[in-house]
Scaffold this motif. Structure first.
Motif, short mmCIF file in Angstrom:
data_model
loop_
_atom_site.label_atom_id
_atom_site.label_comp_id
_atom_site.label_asym_id
_atom_site.label_seq_id
_atom_site.Cartn_x
_atom_site.Cartn_y
_atom_site.Cartn_z
N TYR A 76 0.85 -1.20 0.00
CA TYR A 76 0.00 0.00 0.00
C TYR A 76 0.88 1.24 0.00
O TYR A 76 1.89 1.30 0.72
N LEU A 85 -6.66 -4.58 3.00
CA LEU A 85 -5.69 -4.77 1.93
C LEU A 85 -5.62 -6.24 1.51
O LEU A 85 -5.75 -7.14 2.33
N THR A 99 -1.71 -1.60 -3.88
CA THR A 99 -2.88 -0.74 -3.69
C THR A 99 -2.45 0.69 -3.44
O THR A 99 -1.53 0.96 -2.67
N LEU A 124 -9.37 3.04 -1.51
CA LEU A 124 -8.37 2.08 -1.96
C LEU A 124 -8.54 1.79 -3.44
O LEU A 124 -9.64 1.45 -3.89
N GLU A 172 -6.99 -0.53 -6.48
CA GLU A 172 -6.14 -1.67 -6.82
C GLU A 172 -5.80 -1.73 -8.30
O GLU A 172 -4.75 -2.26 -8.67
N GLU A 173 -6.68 -1.24 -9.15
CA GLU A 173 -6.46 -1.29 -10.59
C GLU A 173 -6.01 0.07 -11.11
O GLU A 173 -6.48 1.12 -10.66
#
Length: 354
Positions: free
Chosen positions: A58, A180, A185, A194, A196-197
């Motif tokens: 992260y 997470l 992330t 958050l 992620e992509e």
């Protein structure tokens, strides 16, 4: 204090080095975003000289905070204390733990100059404790081992002015740990959502996102060639990276260093042994007559070295494969020679050895 030191790590990347520290409550390593920027995988090194492959879980560039996880890392028993209610006050004594300039573990002390220094719309702890490049991401603690903040920066043109991210800012970020996954992330600096992509905006609040924040920095062709040689030793090159175009790792007991010298040469070397106090004539004769080609034995600062130097342009010649083999064989030969100097001449291993 000595027990806490074992939970503070040197973070090694292809871009440089920094510091991080383990949180037992969250089973993560905490550091600065700018220490691991452009990386999804790094290595951490403790006082035991071992390196561990570490995932960047992260990052929040706006807060300059990152969380890492190293599954194979032995979990330290004693760690910096995050769960406390102590508040920083002006003139409180603080202690900075870390690896300045990539050096071995270092402790510096100072006082809190301002517990709420406003810079760019955020509050930081200002301290006069010595803070240098490499300290970034390290813990600032009090005498009870309680975390006061995370080292983040200093003014390069001023003395005794270092800054740390306050504990309360870190605690806000730690709320996301349980959410997470094992995917890199990004934390939105605006809403804390958050992501992620890879995206050019935050799906939660719509804030613009720089897509480059999701990308890993590409290595140069030169670095890829050197890492091909390291891979021949069955070593993950990530574990060897120690800054830009710089690699340090151990082959058995021997420390191996590879780096650019004088902007024109690739230099590989290993500090094998300290010179013994006796049998020096025999040691000198061995160094002068031993057949170690294409590598070379030498003495510098009362230590015995095995080295190899080539012009960088040679890596792009018809001899590329031969050079990569020579680099790998230097490491293997160094691991054997340091034992030879111990058994034949009574030399001792250097403090770099494992």
């Amino acid at each position: 204090m000595n027990n806490i030191e074992s939970s503070v790590y040197k973070i090694n990347t292809a871009n440089g080095t920094g510091t991080g520290f383990y949180s037992r409550e969250n089973d993560i390593i905490i550091t600065n975003y700018h220490v691991v920027a452009g990386c999804h995988t790094v290595s951490v090194k403790g006082k035991d000289k071992n390196r561990y492959l570490t995932q960047v879980l992260y990052v929040n560039p706006g807060k300059d905070i990152a969380f890492l996880r190293a599954d194979s890392l032995p979990k330290p028993v004693d760690t910096v204390l995050l769960d406390h209610s102590t508040v920083s006050q002006t003139r409180d004594k603080v202690i900075v733990l870390g690896y300045p300039y990539g050096m071995p573990f270092t402790v510096t002390e100072g006082i809190v100059s301002n517990p709420r220094q406003s810079i760019g719309g955020s509050y930081f702890i200002q301290t006069d404790a010595a803070i240098n490049p490499g300290n970034s991401g390290g813990p600032v603690i009090n005498e009870k081992g309680e975390l006061m903040g995370i080292v983040t920066s200093k003014f390069s043109d001023a003395d005794n002015m270092g800054f740390a991210i306050p504990l309360e800012t870190l605690k806000e970020e730690l709320r996301v740990v349980n959410d997470l996954t094992n995917v890199f992330t990004l934390g939105c600096s605006n809403c804390g959502g958050l992501i992620e992509e890879k995206s050019d905006y935050c799906p939660n609040c719509g804030t613009n996102i720089d897509e480059k924040l999701f990308e890993e920095i590409e290595l140069s062709d030169f670095s890829l060639k050197v890492e091909a040689a390291i891979s021949k030793l069955d070593i993950n090159p990530v574990l060897a990276r120690s800054g830009r175009e710089r690699w340090y790792f151990h082959q058995g007991s021997a420390e191996i260093r590879m780096f650019v010298y004088d902007n024109n040469y690739l230099f590989a070397t290993s500090p094998l042994n300290d010179l013994p106090r006796k049998n020096l004539a025999e040691v000198y004769e061995y160094i002068l007559t031993a057949d170690t080609e294409p590598h070379r034995l030498s003495i510098s600062d009362n230590q015995i070295y095995l080295s190899y130097r080539i012009h960088i342009s040679d890596l792009y010649s018809d001899h590329t494969n031969e050079i990569l083999e020579n680099l790998a064989h230097l490491a293997i030969k160094a691991d054997a020679l340091d034992n030879t100097f111990v058994t034949k001449f009574g030399a001792e291993m250097t403090h770099y050895s494992k």
